[in-house]
Design a protein around this motif. Structure first.
Motif, mmCIF file in Angstrom:
data_model
loop_
_atom_site.group_PDB
_atom_site.id
_atom_site.type_symbol
_atom_site.label_atom_id
_atom_site.label_comp_id
_atom_site.label_asym_id
_atom_site.label_seq_id
_atom_site.Cartn_x
_atom_site.Cartn_y
_atom_site.Cartn_z
ATOM 1 N N GLU A 184 0.834 -1.202 0.000
ATOM 2 C CA GLU A 184 0.000 0.000 0.000
ATOM 3 C C GLU A 184 0.873 1.258 0.000
ATOM 4 O O GLU A 184 0.545 2.252 -0.677
ATOM 5 N N GLU A 185 1.952 1.219 0.746
ATOM 6 C CA GLU A 185 2.881 2.342 0.767
ATOM 7 C C GLU A 185 3.504 2.550 -0.612
ATOM 8 O O GLU A 185 3.667 3.680 -1.084
ATOM 9 N N TYR A 186 3.816 1.437 -1.264
ATOM 10 C CA TYR A 186 4.383 1.509 -2.606
ATOM 11 C C TYR A 186 3.373 2.113 -3.584
ATOM 12 O O TYR A 186 3.719 2.989 -4.391
ATOM 13 N N LEU A 187 2.114 1.651 -3.512
ATOM 14 C CA LEU A 187 1.087 2.172 -4.417
ATOM 15 C C LEU A 187 0.850 3.664 -4.201
ATOM 16 O O LEU A 187 0.628 4.423 -5.156
ATOM 17 N N ALA A 188 0.856 4.096 -2.943
ATOM 18 C CA ALA A 188 0.618 5.509 -2.638
ATOM 19 C C ALA A 188 1.690 6.406 -3.237
ATOM 20 O O ALA A 188 1.439 7.581 -3.533
ATOM 21 N N MET A 203 -1.164 -4.647 -9.979
ATOM 22 C CA MET A 203 -0.666 -4.397 -8.644
ATOM 23 C C MET A 203 -1.800 -4.000 -7.711
ATOM 24 O O MET A 203 -1.859 -4.439 -6.554
ATOM 25 N N ILE A 204 -2.726 -3.189 -8.209
ATOM 26 C CA ILE A 204 -3.885 -2.804 -7.399
ATOM 27 C C ILE A 204 -4.719 -4.035 -7.048
ATOM 28 O O ILE A 204 -5.156 -4.207 -5.904
ATOM 29 N N ALA A 205 -4.907 -4.900 -8.038
ATOM 30 C CA ALA A 205 -5.689 -6.115 -7.808
ATOM 31 C C ALA A 205 -5.010 -7.024 -6.784
ATOM 32 O O ALA A 205 -5.673 -7.653 -5.946
ATOM 33 N N TYR A 206 -3.679 -7.078 -6.854
ATOM 34 C CA TYR A 206 -2.953 -7.921 -5.909
ATOM 35 C C TYR A 206 -3.100 -7.400 -4.484
ATOM 36 O O TYR A 206 -3.280 -8.171 -3.537
ATOM 37 N N VAL A 207 -3.051 -6.099 -4.296
ATOM 38 C CA VAL A 207 -3.224 -5.526 -2.960
ATOM 39 C C VAL A 207 -4.637 -5.796 -2.446
ATOM 40 O O VAL A 207 -4.829 -6.081 -1.258
ATOM 41 N N ASP A 208 -5.624 -5.715 -3.337
ATOM 42 C CA ASP A 208 -6.994 -6.054 -2.930
ATOM 43 C C ASP A 208 -7.079 -7.508 -2.483
ATOM 44 O O ASP A 208 -7.776 -7.830 -1.507
ATOM 45 N N TYR A 209 -6.361 -8.377 -3.196
ATOM 46 C CA TYR A 209 -6.350 -9.793 -2.839
ATOM 47 C C TYR A 209 -5.701 -9.994 -1.468
ATOM 48 O O TYR A 209 -6.217 -10.744 -0.623
ATOM 49 N N LEU A 210 -4.586 -9.307 -1.229
ATOM 50 C CA LEU A 210 -3.932 -9.400 0.078
ATOM 51 C C LEU A 210 -4.865 -8.919 1.183
ATOM 52 O O LEU A 210 -4.921 -9.510 2.277
#
Length: 541
Positions: free
Chosen positions: A400-404, A413-420
């Motif tokens: 999340e820090e990386y995406l921000a 990458m967004i989908a992977y964070v949602d999965y996590l």
């Protein structure tokens, strides 16, 4: 007729075990090849630190014949006679030992006179062979390079190929401080110390050694030769240590050693082991054996998997508090899934590639036994889960820090964070989850866990070596990823092993399967009480 019983090897008493002494004293095991200098220890490396300075001596000794030492001593004596007894302009403790740095310390005026005398007496060609001159000429800053001045002035051109041939031959012959060439180079130094009365020995020692040293090396028996050479090597080491302790050592020798070895990489190419192309990696017989082993192992693992599944299905999970069942079952299921895939790739049936799975199997067995031995009122199964979920939460936060920080993050990458996020929050909201940065769920290392549950031998013999592979420790890198350069002038440094092939066999996968079977045994025992409860439940009557 009955078979003879094998004698068991006698074990040394505990008090005589170096490893036991090391553990009791809490000390590092001291490498055997160390020289004592005052109250300090230093590595005694003939190959790295001393050989380059003895290049001239070793050149005259490289045939390995005893008579070469007699010839070398005669050369030293003749050079000493030409120089004469006057030591004006020489370093305080100068002694003609055959070292290049010793030749370098000879004053310029005496150098010229020495070369002239050697040329007039027709000794120069023998004392400074052309091949040696070619070799020394490759190093512009080499000590004693003035020795080859007459050849250069006569028009000699440095031939790198000729220099390499000679250097490789002499270096290969002189490597190893106990080799005949190295030993005789040290013997020449010992002789010079005794000849100039700079080394005195107790009368009893003189009486013991006088006769044998006088006859060495031409007239001594093999036993006497071995005895005197051992004495010479030990005395040489003591003399070197004493010189360093008093500050009499010449640092230029160390500088030259560094220059010699570091220059060789750019002067001469690496050499690899010759590929044996005529030998296929696997013969037809080997292929047939691997295929047969695959089918046999695949059947065994299928049976093992079915056995585990039957045990898991028959075990009461305790729906009110299923942590124990889920953790024990999950630990074993993960390993068997790994094994089920691994068995299908015989190219991975090597210790290099099988070590991670072998480690996982042994680790799972230690964990299963450790967990099942816990008090029934313990919350260790909850802590096992919480530790893993905390680490997963930490991973999510990092992403999340990386995406921000990204202006236009990739949709995958967004989908992977949602999965996590879905994984992290599936049981407990992440706000109520702690992140534990400790080593593991139990708060102790795997060795202590293994010792507590009687699996310390498995830890030492299987888990720890396999962990070296998983963590990429030096021993594993050295064994599999690198090989030794075959050029003697490169001092056996390591280079990339380009051939990724390795002989495969069923032994590794057999071992893994055996430990996997023991793991299922541990699971069966750890969950036996829940199956007893399941058998007594109303649904079973």
């Amino acid at each position: 007729m009955s078979k003879p019983r094998k004698r068991k090897p006698q074990r040394r008493p505990q008090s005589h075990s170096r490893l036991a002494d090391h553990k009791r004293q809490g000390k590092m095991l001291t490498p055997p090849l160390l020289a004592v200098v005052g109250d300090k220890l230093r590595s005694a490396s003939w190959d790295r630190d001393q050989f380059p300075d003895f290049l001239w001596s070793c050149w005259h000794l490289d045939s390995g014949e005893p008579r070469d030492l007699v010839k070398l001593v005669k050369y030293l004596d003749r050079i000493g006679e030409i120089i004469g007894p006057d030591r004006e302009g020489f370093p305080e403790h100068w002694l003609l030992t055959g070292r290049l740095t010793v030749f370098e310390a000879i004053p310029e005026g005496i150098r010229a006179r020495l070369l002239d005398e050697l040329l007039q007496q027709n000794l120069y060609e023998a004392i400074v062979p052309e091949e040696f001159a070619q070799a020394l000429g490759m190093y512009p800053s080499a000590p004693g390079r003035w020795l080859i001045r007459p050849r250069l002035e006569a028009g000699m051109r440095i031939d790198p190929e000729s220099a390499q041939r000679g250097l490789e031959r002499v270096t290969a012959a002189a490597m190893g401080g106990q080799s005949p060439v190295a030993t005789r180079a040290k013997a020449a130094v010992f002789r010079q110390y005794v000849h100039t009365r700079r080394l005195s020995m107790p009368p009893a020692l003189v009486d013991e050694w006088r006769d044998i040293i006088v006859r060495y090396p031409m007239e001594t028996t093999p036993e006497e030769t071995s005895k005197v050479e051992t004495f010479i090597r030990a005395t040489f080491g003591a003399m070197e240590g004493a010189m360093e302790e008093k500050g009499d050592g010449d640092s230029s020798g160390s500088t030259w050693s560094q220059t010699f070895w570091r220059s060789n990489w750019s002067l001469f190419p690496c050499r690899r082991r010759e590929a044996r192309r005529e030998m296929p990696l696997l013969s037809e017989g080997d292929k047939a054996a691997i295929e047969s082993a695959y089918h046999e192992m695949a059947d065994d693992i299928k049976v093992l998997r079915e056995r585990f599944e039957q045990l898991a299905d028959a075990t009461n999970p305790d729906l009110f508090n299923p942590d124990r069942y889920e953790v024990l079952t999950g630990v074993v299921a993960r390993v068997l899934r790994y094994l089920n895939v691994y068995i299908g790739y015989p190219a991975l049936w090597t210790m290099e590639h099988g070590a991670p799975l072998l480690r996982s199997v042994v680790e799972a067995r230690i964990i299963i036994r450790y967990l099942s031995a816990a008090d029934t009122q313990s919350d260790i199964f909850r802590r096992f889960k919480a530790y893993g979920m905390g680490r997963l939460k930490l991973l999510k936060l990092h992403f999340e820090e990386y995406l921000a920080a990204e202006d236009d993050p990739h949709e995958d990458m967004i989908a992977y964070v949602d999965y996590l996020e879905s994984l992290v929050n599936q049981d407990i909201l992440e706000e109520f989850q702690d992140i534990n940065l400790g080593g593991n769920f139990a708060g102790k290392d795997m060795r202590k866990m293994a010792a507590e549950v009687g699996l310390e031998r498995e830890y030492r013999l299987i888990f720890a070596p396999a962990s070296s592979n998983v963590h990429g420790e030096w021993s594993v890198i050295d064994e599999y990823a690198l090989e030794r350069c075959r050029n003697p002038l490169h001092r056996g440094h390591r280079i990339i092993r380009r051939n990724t092939d390795a002989p495969v066999g069923a032994m590794v996968v057999d071992t893994i399967a055996e430990f996997a079977s023991l793991l299922v045994d541990e699971y069966e025992q750890a969950t036996s009480q829940q199956r007893s409860l399941a058998a007594k439940s109303p649904e079973s009557t």
